[in-house]
Design an enzyme around this catalytic site. Structure first.
Site, mmCIF file in Angstrom:
data_model
loop_
_atom_site.group_PDB
_atom_site.id
_atom_site.type_symbol
_atom_site.label_atom_id
_atom_site.label_comp_id
_atom_site.label_asym_id
_atom_site.label_seq_id
_atom_site.Cartn_x
_atom_site.Cartn_y
_atom_site.Cartn_z
ATOM 1 N N TYR A 199 0.829 -1.210 0.000
ATOM 2 C CA TYR A 199 0.000 0.000 0.000
ATOM 3 C C TYR A 199 0.864 1.261 0.000
ATOM 4 C CZ TYR A 199 -4.346 -2.440 0.024
ATOM 5 O OH TYR A 199 -5.396 -3.217 -0.385
ATOM 6 N N GLY A 214 -14.767 2.713 -17.138
ATOM 7 C CA GLY A 214 -13.466 2.113 -16.811
ATOM 8 C C GLY A 214 -13.476 1.088 -15.699
ATOM 9 N N THR A 215 -14.474 0.230 -15.707
ATOM 10 C CA THR A 215 -14.454 -0.873 -14.737
ATOM 11 C C THR A 215 -14.732 -2.182 -15.462
ATOM 12 O OG1 THR A 215 -15.499 -1.848 -12.781
ATOM 13 C CG2 THR A 215 -16.863 -0.351 -14.085
ATOM 14 N N ASN A 251 -12.524 3.422 -6.998
ATOM 15 C CA ASN A 251 -11.107 3.781 -6.868
ATOM 16 C C ASN A 251 -10.805 4.337 -5.485
ATOM 17 O OD1 ASN A 251 -11.057 3.043 -9.506
ATOM 18 N ND2 ASN A 251 -11.012 5.117 -10.327
ATOM 19 N N HIS A 306 -14.867 1.644 -2.128
ATOM 20 C CA HIS A 306 -13.805 0.762 -1.628
ATOM 21 C C HIS A 306 -12.823 1.482 -0.706
ATOM 22 C CE1 HIS A 306 -14.588 -2.198 -5.202
ATOM 23 N NE2 HIS A 306 -15.512 -2.243 -4.278
HETATM 24 P P1 OAD Z 1 -10.108 -3.486 -13.268
HETATM 25 O O1 OAD Z 1 -8.630 -3.447 -13.311
HETATM 26 O O2 OAD Z 1 -10.756 -4.792 -12.955
HETATM 27 O O3 OAD Z 1 -10.699 -3.035 -14.670
HETATM 28 C C1 OAD Z 1 -10.294 -1.874 -15.310
HETATM 29 C C2 OAD Z 1 -11.178 -1.670 -16.500
HETATM 30 O O4 OAD Z 1 -10.811 -0.440 -17.094
HETATM 31 C C3 OAD Z 1 -11.048 -2.746 -17.582
HETATM 32 O O5 OAD Z 1 -12.343 -3.130 -18.009
HETATM 33 C C4 OAD Z 1 -10.295 -2.037 -18.719
HETATM 34 O O6 OAD Z 1 -10.712 -2.479 -20.001
HETATM 35 C C5 OAD Z 1 -10.696 -0.609 -18.489
HETATM 36 N N1 OAD Z 1 -9.697 0.383 -18.916
HETATM 37 C C6 OAD Z 1 -8.341 0.333 -18.817
HETATM 38 N N2 OAD Z 1 -7.770 1.465 -19.228
HETATM 39 C C7 OAD Z 1 -8.791 2.287 -19.617
HETATM 40 C C8 OAD Z 1 -8.863 3.609 -20.129
HETATM 41 N N3 OAD Z 1 -7.759 4.332 -20.336
HETATM 42 N N4 OAD Z 1 -10.083 4.126 -20.399
HETATM 43 C C9 OAD Z 1 -11.214 3.387 -20.194
HETATM 44 N N5 OAD Z 1 -11.205 2.131 -19.708
HETATM 45 C C10 OAD Z 1 -10.018 1.585 -19.419
HETATM 46 O O7 OAD Z 1 -10.564 -2.317 -12.278
HETATM 47 P P2 OAD Z 1 -11.933 -2.185 -11.488
HETATM 48 O O8 OAD Z 1 -13.076 -2.638 -12.302
HETATM 49 O O9 OAD Z 1 -11.963 -0.810 -10.941
HETATM 50 O O10 OAD Z 1 -11.170 -3.678 -5.392
HETATM 51 O O11 OAD Z 1 -11.691 -3.198 -10.317
HETATM 52 C C11 OAD Z 1 -12.686 -3.368 -9.359
HETATM 53 C C12 OAD Z 1 -12.070 -3.677 -8.023
HETATM 54 O O12 OAD Z 1 -11.219 -4.820 -8.116
HETATM 55 C C13 OAD Z 1 -11.137 -2.596 -7.490
HETATM 56 O O13 OAD Z 1 -11.825 -1.535 -6.864
HETATM 57 C C14 OAD Z 1 -10.320 -3.355 -6.512
HETATM 58 C C15 OAD Z 1 -10.005 -4.562 -7.355
HETATM 59 O O14 OAD Z 1 -9.650 -5.690 -6.694
HETATM 60 C C16 OAD Z 1 -10.680 -3.809 -4.164
HETATM 61 O O15 OAD Z 1 -9.500 -3.660 -3.932
HETATM 62 C C17 OAD Z 1 -11.698 -4.145 -3.137
#
Ligand code: OAD
Length: 241
Positions: free
Chosen positions: A68, A188-189, A103, A120
């Site tokens: 972290y 972006g998730t 985020n 989160h």
């Molecule tokens: P992820 O890393 O799972 O997904 C990121 C998403 O962003 C993917 O679908 C990519 O295709 C997309 N992406 C990447 N770069 C991009 C850009 N420049 N513009 C648009 N889209 C883009 O991240 P999260 O979905 O946020 O939780 O992950 C969810 C949770 O999993 C996080 O909050 C964290 C993690 O484990 C905890 O720590 C509890």
């Protein structure tokens, strides 16, 4: 795959009087913050259960703290991008607007967004494991987790780990916005971590519009009303400005 054009979706956003936005790591990728999944993602290099669970922290606090710390130092050097900024502008002009983010980087707040639900938690906070006191902590490069100034108990990062509950009331507020907003914008998730991932489906089932912005066609695109493929820093300003 929905075929609505950028122009059409801009119109929906313009006409909406209530909007929920939900963001994930992809919106901060354009600021230089690593995502979790996909190429270069943090979970490619590390096992989540070794770093992002309460069990991992109990087993090896120094290792988890160091990870972290490393992320805090990295994020300290990152600034909000055009997508974060476009959402500030959208909040200013939409009568009822809520931003829920997965985020922990604090970049929405730094950009100037006012009503942000951090589903989160926040990486620049620590929380005492004994008395529960929370405080802002912007420092990094410490060898071990600090101690609580109030009770001397061990502190932990103020984030939500796998298997833990979200901050009290956070999901409830976001879910209420999903049910009652005209449009839910998912940026972006990967849409795989629940309960946050459930917001898109909740909005859809309530008959509300769902728009997805992502580099890739994530699974939820299957029921979305609009999908714009591209980098958040390009697409979100084009949608909003
Ligand atoms: P992820 O890393 O799972 O997904 C990121 C998403 O962003 C993917 O679908 C990519 O295709 C997309 N992406 C990447 N770069 C991009 C850009 N420049 N513009 C648009 N889209 C883009 O991240 P999260 O979905 O946020 O939780 O992950 C969810 C949770 O999993 C996080 O909050 C964290 C993690 O484990 C905890 O720590 C509890």
């Amino acid at each position: 795959m929905p075929s609505s054009s950028l122009l059409e979706i801009r119109g929906w956003i313009h006409d909406a009087s209530a909007i929920l936005v939900m963001t994930g790591a992809g919106i901060s990728a354009d600021s230089g913050v690593p995502t979790f999944r996909g190429a270069g993602g943090l979970w490619r290099q590390h096992r989540p259960e070794e770093l992002a669970t309460a069990e991992a922290f109990a087993r090896d606090p120094a290792l988890v703290w160091a990870w972290y710390d490393w992320r805090r130092s990295l994020i300290s050097g990152c600034a909000p991008n055009a997508a974060h900024q476009a959402l500030v502008a959208l909040e200013e002009r939409c009568p009822r607007f809520l931003l829920a983010t997965q985020n922990v980087d604090g970049l929405h707040g730094l950009a100037g967004s006012r009503d942000v639900i951090e589903l989160h938690g926040a990486i620049f906070t620590t929380r005492c494991q004994r008395c529960g006191a929370s405080r802002e902590d912007r420092s990094f490069s410490r060898a071990a987790p600090p101690r609580c100034a109030a009770c001397g108990g061990p502190e932990r990062p103020g984030v939500v780990w796998f298997g833990e509950s979200l901050p009290v009331g956070a999901m409830e507020r976001a879910a209420d916005a999903a049910l009652t907003s005209d449009l839910t914008l998912i940026i972006g998730t990967s849409g795989v971590v629940y309960p946050a991932a459930g917001l898109a489906e909740l909005a859809h089932r309530a008959g509300k519009r769902v728009v997805i912005v992502n580099l890739d066609p994530i699974e939820q695109v299957g029921f979305a009303d609009g999908f714009l493929q591209g980098r958040a820093a390009d697409v979100v300003p084009a949608l909003v400005d």
